[in-house]
Design a protein around this motif. Sequence first.
Motif, mmCIF file in Angstrom:
data_model
loop_
_atom_site.group_PDB
_atom_site.id
_atom_site.type_symbol
_atom_site.label_atom_id
_atom_site.label_comp_id
_atom_site.label_asym_id
_atom_site.label_seq_id
_atom_site.Cartn_x
_atom_site.Cartn_y
_atom_site.Cartn_z
ATOM 1 N N SER A 20 33.436 39.689 46.013
ATOM 2 C CA SER A 20 32.624 40.911 46.036
ATOM 3 C C SER A 20 32.941 41.759 47.261
ATOM 4 C CB SER A 20 31.129 40.557 46.026
ATOM 5 O OG SER A 20 30.807 39.822 44.864
ATOM 6 N N ALA A 38 29.156 45.771 43.823
ATOM 7 C CA ALA A 38 30.209 45.818 44.842
ATOM 8 C C ALA A 38 31.052 47.082 44.681
ATOM 9 C CB ALA A 38 31.091 44.572 44.753
ATOM 10 N N TYR A 87 26.652 37.512 37.989
ATOM 11 C CA TYR A 87 28.034 37.831 38.365
ATOM 12 C C TYR A 87 28.412 39.264 38.002
ATOM 13 C CZ TYR A 87 33.092 37.368 38.868
ATOM 14 O OH TYR A 87 34.401 37.558 39.247
ATOM 15 N N ILE A 128 26.670 41.709 40.216
ATOM 16 C CA ILE A 128 27.192 41.659 41.590
ATOM 17 C C ILE A 128 28.505 42.432 41.690
ATOM 18 C CG2 ILE A 128 28.181 40.118 43.346
ATOM 19 C CD1 ILE A 128 26.091 38.010 42.387
ATOM 20 N N ILE A 129 29.406 42.223 40.716
ATOM 21 C CA ILE A 129 30.694 42.922 40.715
ATOM 22 C C ILE A 129 30.473 44.433 40.615
ATOM 23 C CG2 ILE A 129 32.846 43.291 39.419
ATOM 24 C CD1 ILE A 129 32.830 40.673 40.903
#
Length: 314
Positions: free
Chosen positions: A204, A15, A8, A11-12
């Motif tokens: 995202s 993004a 997580y 991914i953030i």
Amino acid sequence: MNLIEKLYTFIIFTAVIIGILIGQVEAISTNAESFIVPLLVAMLYITFLQIPFEDIKKSFKNGKFTSTSVLINFVWTPILAWLLAFVFLGNTPALYIGFIMLMVTPCTDWYLIFTGIAKGNVALSTAILPLNLILQVILLPVYLLIFGGTTGVIELSFLVESVLLVLFIPLALTFITKFFLKNKEQFRDNLLTRLSVLPIIFLSLAIVAMFASQGQLLLENLDLMLKITIPILLFFILNFIVGQKVGQVMKFSTADSTSLSLTTLARNSPIALAIAMTAFPDQPLIALTLVIGPLLELPILAIITQILIFKTKR
């Protein structure tokens, strides 16, 4: 914890980087903002679908735990958030508002993962989840008006409009969907399993869109990263101590005390971010604070989980 949940934080962060990079193309930066609200509404709709609202009465079966966690989450925590924001961020209204938004919204998802890892009472933590969501939806605008009304950033009409758009529309759609799927349990469970990965993807994509439209602001304000990091760290340290002490005073079992700590520590950055992006479109530093939050929060929760495991083994 599935692979996407484990990744997580990465991914953030990815993004954010992608958003900044593609935002250098003028055609993308000009149009990216229009994608933000639809993506957030879709994210919250699927998130709410996975919350067992019909089980909200279960949270009242253990009145002592429920009342204690509600008092910490919705009385003590907002006061602590305001004090830290006032001391460290008082001269930066956007960061001040973003910090308060992050800290007054208890988590409604990944705290269960950490509770399970730390050998907490997952059933008890799950029972409190729908109540936490309903209370934060109702109280977030109230906290913002009380603690942030003097900053000059908040417009009541915009705040009400964004709450109605981003929270109540997905909530209404959720209740309608649950009504139609009421007697189709197996189909509903299969559907939710297939959809479970989408909230992180939609969030995202919304972050990509936000930073594509406002990414230059981050590059111009890198010095603010450290400024917001200090109160975030202090919040988690102080709230962890409070949660553990309250658990002792209330004579909770080790598992229940672990649940209390994680229920009152983890924050709901997606909901706060959804409100920030719609209520304060001209204040991207508020949303930036809410993106930084989970980048720090997830590693902190992982460390706290290991501390709780160590305490359980003693």
